[in-house]
Write a protein that holds these residues in place. Structure first.
Motif, short mmCIF file in Angstrom:
data_model
loop_
_atom_site.label_atom_id
_atom_site.label_comp_id
_atom_site.label_asym_id
_atom_site.label_seq_id
_atom_site.Cartn_x
_atom_site.Cartn_y
_atom_site.Cartn_z
N ILE A 1 -53.77 12.06 -6.14
CA ILE A 1 -52.32 12.58 -6.41
C ILE A 1 -51.68 11.57 -7.61
O ILE A 1 -50.90 12.24 -8.52
CB ILE A 1 -51.64 12.16 -5.17
N ARG A 2 -51.86 10.18 -7.57
CA ARG A 2 -51.38 9.58 -8.79
C ARG A 2 -51.93 9.83 -10.13
O ARG A 2 -51.17 9.89 -11.08
CB ARG A 2 -51.95 8.17 -8.52
N ASP A 3 -53.33 10.45 -10.23
CA ASP A 3 -53.79 10.83 -11.50
C ASP A 3 -53.11 12.20 -12.04
O ASP A 3 -53.06 12.21 -13.12
CB ASP A 3 -55.43 10.97 -11.49
N GLN A 4 -52.77 12.94 -11.15
CA GLN A 4 -52.51 14.34 -11.43
C GLN A 4 -50.83 14.61 -11.67
O GLN A 4 -50.10 15.01 -12.43
CB GLN A 4 -52.85 15.29 -10.74
N VAL B 1 -45.06 11.57 -0.91
CA VAL B 1 -45.82 12.43 -0.31
C VAL B 1 -45.62 12.51 0.99
O VAL B 1 -45.43 11.86 1.70
CB VAL B 1 -47.27 11.74 -0.52
N TYR B 2 -45.55 13.94 1.50
CA TYR B 2 -45.30 14.28 2.70
C TYR B 2 -46.53 15.02 3.60
O TYR B 2 -47.41 15.70 2.81
CB TYR B 2 -44.20 15.46 2.96
N SER B 3 -46.60 14.86 4.95
CA SER B 3 -47.71 15.44 5.67
C SER B 3 -47.30 16.56 6.61
O SER B 3 -46.45 16.36 7.36
CB SER B 3 -48.15 14.41 6.56
N VAL C 1 -46.68 17.98 -0.92
CA VAL C 1 -46.91 18.00 0.59
C VAL C 1 -48.41 18.19 0.64
O VAL C 1 -49.29 18.95 -0.10
CB VAL C 1 -46.42 19.40 1.00
N VAL C 2 -49.04 17.25 1.71
CA VAL C 2 -50.26 17.18 2.10
C VAL C 2 -50.56 18.49 3.09
O VAL C 2 -49.71 18.34 4.28
CB VAL C 2 -50.86 16.05 2.42
N ASP C 3 -51.26 19.67 3.11
CA ASP C 3 -51.18 20.58 4.20
C ASP C 3 -52.20 20.00 5.17
O ASP C 3 -52.89 19.14 5.05
CB ASP C 3 -51.62 22.00 3.50
N LEU D 1 -48.23 20.18 -5.05
CA LEU D 1 -46.98 19.68 -5.95
C LEU D 1 -45.77 20.91 -5.40
O LEU D 1 -45.92 21.88 -5.84
CB LEU D 1 -47.35 19.68 -7.48
N VAL D 2 -44.63 20.18 -4.98
CA VAL D 2 -43.58 21.16 -4.37
C VAL D 2 -42.23 20.85 -5.34
O VAL D 2 -41.36 21.70 -5.40
CB VAL D 2 -43.24 20.98 -3.12
N THR D 3 -42.25 19.66 -5.93
CA THR D 3 -41.16 19.31 -6.83
C THR D 3 -41.62 18.76 -7.99
O THR D 3 -42.16 17.71 -8.02
CB THR D 3 -40.00 18.23 -5.97
N ALA D 4 -41.30 19.23 -9.12
CA ALA D 4 -41.76 18.64 -10.24
C ALA D 4 -41.18 17.47 -10.68
O ALA D 4 -40.12 17.14 -10.34
CB ALA D 4 -41.93 19.40 -11.53
N ARG D 5 -41.73 16.29 -11.43
CA ARG D 5 -40.85 15.07 -11.67
C ARG D 5 -39.84 15.66 -12.62
O ARG D 5 -39.77 16.38 -13.47
CB ARG D 5 -42.03 14.30 -12.62
N GLY D 6 -38.58 14.88 -12.53
CA GLY D 6 -37.61 15.02 -13.35
C GLY D 6 -37.94 14.90 -14.92
O GLY D 6 -38.79 13.76 -15.21
#
Length: 421
Positions: free
Chosen positions: A27-30, A37-39, A389-391, A398-403
């Motif tokens: 997640i950090r690398d991408q 991060v949500y579960s 979100v982790v399914d 990714l559900v919200t792109a970085r601003g």
């Protein structure tokens, strides 16, 4: 200044949270940091805990859950509610519009004090709307609203809500128009213990019996405490089993009709521990004669759960491979965000920090699923964080792109527009 051996956290704190099984390095690398991060699995687990407790007390067919949208206003995160029979509590028309676009269709509304135009909007939707003053209820009655519901402030506080001393007036006002109250919601504050919430049951039932015996539902609202100081994944949650047991017993003892439904608005208990904030460490621990500081790429939280109530979110430090740094020599330090302001701290107070912390390492702030992403990351021109979100299969989305760097000026006009006289 010499390093000191302090009461550091025990190792393997990652094992106390669902985040320990998540590929944080990927997640950090991408996506980079900071990132929320949500579960999905933890969200479903929290809802199921409440539903099972209601069923155990024989209340499964009478309990309705409506989770407030504003503490975590990401419709991707809350999507599982749609197949779990959980609705949303809304406050603003824009929330209704975006959640409808994402397929949500079960709502109640508690808007606070609003103008007539907004009351008319909610009346058109048909959503049960809890009005907060006698004037707003009169306006709704005059407009012929299909149903009337009220928000009652049992604390006689400055919060929106009809005060206990106004209930006789409310009964009289409804009588003027030949109407009954559909439902009433009682505000009782936030972060209450099980015993405090149990005490509110009698208050709710007394209001029903004395003032609104024809109401079809009672909304016990939120306020169910969540223990941010606990590491135990179950102990930090509200004791719904004993709470619903008392609710069922009291309902029978006081003769509350079985057709009357019980609504609840659990926010922190459902949302808090589904979220973790991943922050990147920008420098080694800074030590000066005034304080020790951990510099991160985050920014001030500005969230009620931490800044206003001094709640101590747990933190975990990770090395550049996103593995937990061992406890040992370290110091107490302030966690700073990305500005030069004196009080721009991600969390209130000092936190233990390992001496070996350095550039490329990371810090996790736990239990940030409620009231955090919605009030974070647009402080002094800092763009908002990404959200992931982790399914249920452990796959990250990714559900919200970085601003963007210029988000603060996203509504800035290229040329000023003269207003007409």
């Amino acid at each position: 200044m010499a390093e000191t051996r302090l009461a550091a956290p025990e190792p393997d704190r990652l094992g106390c949270s669902w985040i320990g099984g998540t590929d944080l390095a990927a997640i950090r690398d991408q996506v980079g940091t900071p990132t929320f991060v949500y579960s999905e699995e933890q969200l479903r687990r929290n809802v199921t805990r409440i539903q099972k407790a209601a069923a155990l007390a024989g209340l499964a067919d009478r309990v309705d859950l409506y989770v407030p949208f504003f503490p975590n206003s990401n419709p991707h995160v809350l999507k599982p509610f749609q197949d779990m029979g959980v609705g949303l509590l809304l406050q603003m028309p824009g929330e209704y519009e975006i959640t409808r676009e994402f397929g949500f269709d079960s709502f109640i509304v508690s808007p606070g004090h609003v103008a007539d135009g907004e009351l008319e909007f909610w009346a058109r939707t048909g959503c049960p709307t809890f009005l907060s003053s006698l004037g707003e209820i009169r306006a709704a009655l005059e407009a012929g609203a299909p149903s009337i519901s009220a928000r009652i402030d049992s604390l006689d506080s400055g919060k929106p809500g009809i005060k206990l001393g106004e209930l006789d007036q409310l009964v009289g006002l409804l009588g003027e128009y030949g109407r009954n109250l559909e439902c009433f919601e009682v505000y009782c504050g936030s972060g209450n213990s099980r015993d405090e919430m149990i005490a509110m049951i009698e208050t709710m039932f007394n209001i029903f019996t004395r003032y609104f015996p024809t109401a079809r539902a009672m909304n016990f609202a939120g306020g169910h405490g969540f223990d941010y100081g606990s590491w135990d994944a179950e102990a930090k949650h509200f004791d719904w089993t004993s709470y619903f047991s008392v609710l069922g017993e009291s309902s029978q003892r006081l003769g509350i009709p079985e057709h009357v439904r019980f609504m609840f608005e659990p926010a922190r208990d459902v949302l808090a521990d589904i979220g973790v904030l991943v922050l990147g460490i920008q420098r080694e621990v800074l030590v000066n004669p005034v304080s020790s500081i951990v510099v991160t790429d985050g920014s001030r939280m500005l969230m009620p759960s931490a800044q206003l109530r001094d709640r101590r979110h747990h933190v975990i430090y990770l090395d550049h491979e996103m593995k937990e740094l061992p406890a040992g020599v370290g110091r107490d330090a302030l966690i700073r965000g990305r500005s030069i302001l004196r009080h721009d701290y991600v969390l209130p107070g000092e936190y233990w920090a390992p001496a070996q912390l350095g550039v490329g390492d990371a810090m996790l702030v736990l239990d940030v699923g409620a009231y955090c992403a919605t009030q974070h990351m647009e402080f002094l021109n800092v763009p908002p964080a990404a959200e992931v979100v982790v399914d249920l299969e452990g796959r990250a989305h990714l559900v919200t792109a970085r601003g963007q760097d210029r988000d603060k000026w996203r509504n800035l006009l290229p040329v000023s527009e003269p207003l007409s006289a």
